[in-house]
Every structure is written in structure tokens, then in C-alpha cells.
Design a protein around this motif. Structure first.
Motif, PDB file in Angstrom:
ATOM      1  N   VAL A  22       2.473  -0.307  -6.201  1.00  0.00           N
ATOM      2  CA  VAL A  22       3.212  -0.242  -4.827  1.00  0.00           C
ATOM      3  C   VAL A  22       4.722  -0.200  -5.382  1.00  0.00           C
ATOM      4  O   VAL A  22       5.218  -1.000  -6.148  1.00  0.00           O
ATOM      5  CB  VAL A  22       3.025  -1.397  -3.889  1.00  0.00           C
ATOM      6  N   THR A  51      -0.193  -4.604  -7.058  1.00  0.00           N
ATOM      7  CA  THR A  51      -1.028  -3.537  -7.494  1.00  0.00           C
ATOM      8  C   THR A  51      -2.147  -3.731  -6.590  1.00  0.00           C
ATOM      9  O   THR A  51      -2.758  -4.860  -6.537  1.00  0.00           O
ATOM     10  CB  THR A  51      -1.409  -3.764  -8.773  1.00  0.00           C
ATOM     11  N   GLY A  62       3.275   0.886   2.901  1.00  0.00           N
ATOM     12  CA  GLY A  62       3.871   0.994   1.748  1.00  0.00           C
ATOM     13  C   GLY A  62       3.719   2.351   1.060  1.00  0.00           C
ATOM     14  O   GLY A  62       2.972   2.870   1.598  1.00  0.00           O
ATOM     15  N   GLN A  63       4.251   2.467   0.097  1.00  0.00           N
ATOM     16  CA  GLN A  63       3.880   3.684  -0.699  1.00  0.00           C
ATOM     17  C   GLN A  63       3.704   3.327  -2.321  1.00  0.00           C
ATOM     18  O   GLN A  63       4.405   2.181  -2.757  1.00  0.00           O
ATOM     19  CB  GLN A  63       5.202   4.562  -0.570  1.00  0.00           C
ATOM     20  N   GLY A  64       3.351   4.164  -3.142  1.00  0.00           N
ATOM     21  CA  GLY A  64       3.146   4.002  -4.493  1.00  0.00           C
ATOM     22  C   GLY A  64       2.542   5.149  -5.135  1.00  0.00           C
ATOM     23  O   GLY A  64       2.420   6.187  -4.528  1.00  0.00           O
ATOM     24  N   CYS A 114       0.762   6.819   0.378  1.00  0.00           N
ATOM     25  CA  CYS A 114       1.230   5.953   1.246  1.00  0.00           C
ATOM     26  C   CYS A 114      -0.056   4.791   1.769  1.00  0.00           C
ATOM     27  O   CYS A 114      -1.108   5.363   1.521  1.00  0.00           O
ATOM     28  CB  CYS A 114       1.840   6.542   2.723  1.00  0.00           C
ATOM     29  N   VAL A 167       7.364  -1.385  -0.069  1.00  0.00           N
ATOM     30  CA  VAL A 167       6.480  -2.217   1.062  1.00  0.00           C
ATOM     31  C   VAL A 167       7.396  -2.860   2.241  1.00  0.00           C
ATOM     32  O   VAL A 167       8.634  -3.446   1.783  1.00  0.00           O
ATOM     33  CB  VAL A 167       5.302  -3.041   0.327  1.00  0.00           C
TER      34      VAL A 167
END
Length: 156
Positions: free
Chosen positions: A145, A51, A100-102, A73, A148
Motif C-alpha cells: 500500500v 501490506t 487505498g492504492q498500491g 485500488c 490509504v
């Protein structure tokens, strides 16, 4: 990843790169173009999940964008070093990076203090007694996240 020989595969090593970085670029979706911001950050690792925590003023475009679409992202990089080979006339860069993305969301008021402590710990390894009067004037948000990847290029 095109150059899988540079991929950082172990989660702990990806986290290690993130710990070395001092800026996280967070990209939001818009109707026309992505909107990207360089931000200070802190991170928390729990049960193999990352996080990321961020802070900002209580208003701004990023909040409008996250209300419309909370998918984001991020990118961070460090360990930059130019490596030259005068004999061949070639050069390259060493680096470590994470992409990464989340999902982004506002941190509730009752969790702001803890989020600020996480942010401060990233830049001050010892506890830093920050001014708690800034908490009401600060919006904190976090990215949970869900993907990643890491990459490293070191000549050694």
C-alpha cells in the motif's frame, strides 16, 4: 475528501478499521472498465507501512490483469448501521471505510506459508493449523500500500 469532518486522520485508527473489516474489494485496471473482486485478506504492518495479502486459485483473470498493470485500488468497509429519525422522516447510515492504492505482486513460493499465516490470523485470532497441502494449489499475492485514507460516519 469532501467531508473532511469524517476523515480518519491517524494511521493507527485507519488500521483499526481495516482490522474490523472482513472483505477487501480489489480493483484492477483493464482496457474498458475496472475489474473489481471481493476478497478475503490479511494484513501486515511494518514500519508504518501496510501490506495486504490475498489468495486464490492458480489461474484466473486477476493474474492476467496484474501482469499487464500492477497498480490497484482497494476498498473495505464495516460498522454499517441504519439510523432513522421517524419524527423528521430522515435516515442515514453509519459506517467506517478505508480506500487505498498500491502495487500488487505474486508472493514467491518460499513466502507462501507466512502469507497464509497472516491471512488466517485476520479471521482466527488464535493460530489455526491449516492444511499445508493446499499451498501448492494456491496462489498468494500481496499489495504494498502506498496511499490509504479512512472515513467514519457515526451518529452516536
Amino acid at each position: 475528501m469532501r467531508r473532511n469532518d469524517r476523515e480518519i486522520k491517524e494511521f493507527e485508527n485507519i488500521v483499526s478499521v481495516m482490522e474490523k473489516c472482513d472483505v477487501c474489494r480489489l480493483a484492477f485496471n483493464t482496457e474498458d472498465y475496472p475489474y473489481i473482486l471481493p476478497l478475503n485478506f490479511g494484513m501486515e504492518i511494518e514500519d508504518g507501512k501496510v501490506t495486504l495479502y490475498f489468495h486464490g486459485a492458480n489461474e484466473g483473470r486477476k493474474y492476467e490483469l496484474m501482469a499487464k498493470d500492477n497498480r490497484v485500488c482497494f476498498e473495505m468497509d464495516c460498522s454499517h448501521r441504519l439510523v432513522t429519525d421517524e419524527e423528521s422522516g430522515n435516515c442515514t447510515m453509519e459506517y467506517e471505510s478505508v480506500i487505498g492504492q498500491g502495487l500488487v505482486e505474486i508472493v514467491p513460493d518460499e513466502e507462501k506459508y507466512n502469507a497464509l499465516c497472516i491471512l488466517m490470523k485476520h479471521y482466527h485470532k488464535e493460530e489455526f493449523p491449516f492444511n499445508k497441502n493446499i499451498i501448492p494449489q494456491t496462489t498468494l499475492f500481496k499489495v504494498t500500500v502506498n496511499k490509504v485514507t479512512g472515513k467514519r460516519r457515526m451518529k452516536n
